[in-house]
Design an enzyme around this catalytic site. Sequence first.
Site, PDB file in Angstrom:
ATOM      1  N   SER A 357       7.950   0.168   2.123  1.00 56.98           N
ATOM      2  CA  SER A 357       6.694  -0.450   1.691  1.00 56.98           C
ATOM      3  C   SER A 357       6.607  -1.894   2.139  1.00 56.98           C
ATOM      4  O   SER A 357       7.550  -2.675   1.970  1.00 56.98           O
ATOM      5  CB  SER A 357       6.570  -0.367   0.162  1.00 56.98           C
ATOM      6  OG  SER A 357       5.385  -1.011  -0.260  1.00 56.98           O
ATOM      7  N   ASP A 358       5.479  -2.238   2.706  1.00 56.28           N
ATOM      8  CA  ASP A 358       5.178  -3.637   2.973  1.00 56.28           C
ATOM      9  C   ASP A 358       5.093  -4.367   1.631  1.00 56.28           C
ATOM     10  O   ASP A 358       4.744  -3.760   0.615  1.00 56.28           O
ATOM     11  CB  ASP A 358       3.849  -3.726   3.725  1.00 56.28           C
ATOM     12  CG  ASP A 358       3.387  -5.156   3.910  1.00 56.28           C
ATOM     13  OD1 ASP A 358       4.188  -5.975   4.386  1.00 56.28           O
ATOM     14  OD2 ASP A 358       2.226  -5.456   3.566  1.00 56.28           O
ATOM     15  N   LYS A 359       5.429  -5.643   1.609  1.00 58.45           N
ATOM     16  CA  LYS A 359       5.375  -6.404   0.353  1.00 58.45           C
ATOM     17  C   LYS A 359       4.005  -7.019   0.114  1.00 58.45           C
ATOM     18  O   LYS A 359       3.331  -6.703  -0.863  1.00 58.45           O
ATOM     19  CB  LYS A 359       6.439  -7.510   0.356  1.00 58.45           C
ATOM     20  CG  LYS A 359       6.391  -8.384  -0.912  1.00 58.45           C
ATOM     21  CD  LYS A 359       7.364  -9.549  -0.834  1.00 58.45           C
ATOM     22  CE  LYS A 359       6.874 -10.637   0.095  1.00 58.45           C
ATOM     23  NZ  LYS A 359       5.667 -11.359  -0.425  1.00 58.45           N
TER      24      LYS A 359
END
Length: 917
Positions: A357-359
């Site tokens: 997951s991208d932050k």
Amino acid sequence: MSSEKREIDQEITVSSSTSRDVEKKPAEIIEHKHIEMQEDISAELEALLQTDPATGLTTAEAQKRLIDFGKNELAESKTNPILKFLSFFTGAIAYLIEVACIFAVIVKHWIDFGIILALLFVNAFIGFIEEARAESALDALKQTLALKAKVWRDAQFVEVDVADLVPGDVIGLRLGDIIPADARLLGISVTGGETEGSLQIDQSALTGESLPVEKKKGSTVYSSSIVKQGQMLAVVTKTGSNTFIGRAANLISITVEQGHFQKIVNSIGNFLILVTVVLVSIIFIYQMVKFRGTEQGKFLTVLGNVLVLTIAAIPVGLPTVLSVTMAVGAKQLAAKKVIVKRLTAVEEMASVSVLCSDKTGTLTLNELTFDEPYLCPGYTKDDILLFSYLSAEPGANDPIETAVRFAAESDLEILQSRPNKHEVPGYKVTGFVPFNPNTKMSYATVIDNNTNEVFKVAKGAPQVIIKLVGGNDDAVHAVNSLAARGLRALGIARTVPGDLETFDLVGMITLLDPPRPDSAETIKRCGEYGVEVKMITGDQLIIAKEVAHRLGMNRVILDAGYLVDPEKSDEEVTRNCERADGFAQVIPEHKYRVVELLQKRGLLVGMTGDGVNDAPALKKANVGIAVHGCTDAARSAADIVLLAPGLSTIVDGITTSRAIFQRMRSYALYRITSTVHFLMFFFFITLIEDWTMRAILLILIALLNDGATLVISVDNAKISERPDKWRLGQLITLSIVLGTLLTAASFTHFYVARDVFHKSLEEIETIMYLHISSCPHFVIFSTRLSGYFWENLPSPIFIIAVLGTQVFAMFISIYGLLTEPIGWAWGVTIIAISLGYFVILDFVKVMLFRYWSFELTAKLWPSKSRKTKLLNRKADAISKAKIAKTVAKVRKVVLISRVLLAFKQAKTTTIRAIEIQ
């Protein structure tokens, strides 16, 4: 005097004597500098960048370089839609269907030809429609680029098309501009004078960094990022596909791997087709030899006989039923605000075991907000909010000023109920000096309307404000502590009463891009379903660790440099990627590599993101998920788009996709079992008894049974707690076992009807038609689950559909609509036996599932690869257990340390309060 007071006095005495004996050095703020990505510039290219900023390139030189370097645009290659459509007529099942169509034309079986040709086109159209968006990702990336740019050409500052920019062009960058190409800042203002200023660049869509980045002379700015503050000239260094965003586009264009679902369908199809071709070929040769020279032995007659057998055996409905099941599931997901763009992603999502997951903007809000402030004695949170608001620039398009004003307006009662939004009740700002990059501070002169007191409030960089108040070691330690956690601090100070030159420190406000309210719960629920979440961000390592901690994740975050360390082998990097909880300071190539390495370990990987920087990894992942508010590039590259903010809907997607997977797996197991049974029985009965069934009855069985099983798409399903896997070895083995037992039942029916009840051949045909129609079909009630069939009962519509087709077949057999009638006794008895037999097969299935494991297969078929894989699995399990134990110990120590620190801070506060009194 109380014992507590005595202890405090003793500590004060010890502290005083220590300070006298030891000369203390003033504390210093530890600055965490932003780590810039390094761009490689060859010596040949560097020579072209020495352009005179006052004149720029000449038109002739620009034209020459345009020929050498090409246009400043993203290359795209379009696939011919006709060729793309024809590609869906390839694959094992499709080839066999096409051969069957040719044979049907040769023997003039037009009904058979029409049926199988229709199914072939249905499968092709479904595939073509669902993949129609494949080439839209590059188009979306192109939309993020600027269209026009200001550039020096022939000593004139003119506007040109961005596509015509070349390396060496001198371009002007101002507030709000989309940067048209990768460029190096020259430290010269757009008007031509030298400047010591800097630019604030928003490159979050490219790198995932949550805050605008300060860029000074010599820094590189990247194409499609946005100028948020400042103005400066820059020399273009890279254009087109060589830019940062261009490399992302190249990664997208090379990701054209065959999907996981298609591989599974092809594997199943290859197995069934291999069995079909071998057995049908043996029958064909046998009949050609045995009936040579007779009417039965003519080529077209024998071809017609085996064609019917082939058509009935080929799983022509397999892709269609599975596609319909996924389509129904996609509709269910849409109701939960999960939009499926690629149909097969529904099946693949059920098997995802790692979710990268991208932050920024995905796990976090991508909004700079207040965190808990550091307060000096005598001041409250309301005080620091009020003073920071008074010293904030009204209407400034700056994320820090916006965060300050929003926090104050949300928490301070006097700001919530004020009639005039431009005033602060009880106060009047008489002077304001906005933030200056050189002084790194802004301040306001304020009158307290209640007391007529005039005071000043300053806000700025911590080191500047601490120097302004004459130093404060406690504040320095607090700032360093905050910085070590990735929190950005701003100092707030106000003048002491009666003196407009002496400032007193109020405290430090802290700013952070906070996690979404549902992110921690989503990560926890994903873990409960066996999906490990790994955070991947372009932000700094310390920020990534702080966010991971707040999300309840472990803090094992790897720096991006680890992914491309030449001193480490791919195996070592991959193994550590698998164990890591996240990755920081990454660029698109790093995200792509993380997904690629995890996939090489045999893992099905999901990727979530919202920016241009996420697009290559979204396309590479088995399931790319674009979150709410994503860019067009991310949306185009993704397989699934979330319409609701945050990641909570991903859990809905996981549970729904696993329900869909169970239905698909149920049908696949049933269909393979039916095909194995069908082929085994007719192969042996043909060789032993020279007995065949009429074509119309075989086709009727195939159509009715596959048609009925379409409703499996709305059947009840038991959601597994771990990622689902096809386990083809297990699936095919179970199918062979069940198919063999069904074949035994078929031979029993045949010989009992012929030798015990002495039925005619016409009646035997009817009996076998009803048995072959019902007995394998009822097995689908068993294949729905890995446990006993009563653990999760089928839906009413599914029961009605399956039983309805067999009641119809029973009436055909009883009354002889297409065959010789056999009466009620035989019809009801056969149906009853079929229902009872599926219960027996259900127990066989449960036993096989219970004892089947990879360890068992490694013992039964001890190949070198299996034994190695088994040893690796055991070693990984031991390693994970040790890591989990160590993490538990570390967390316990951290918890104890925090408790002790809290006691110490409380005691220090008490001491300060006593000193003040």
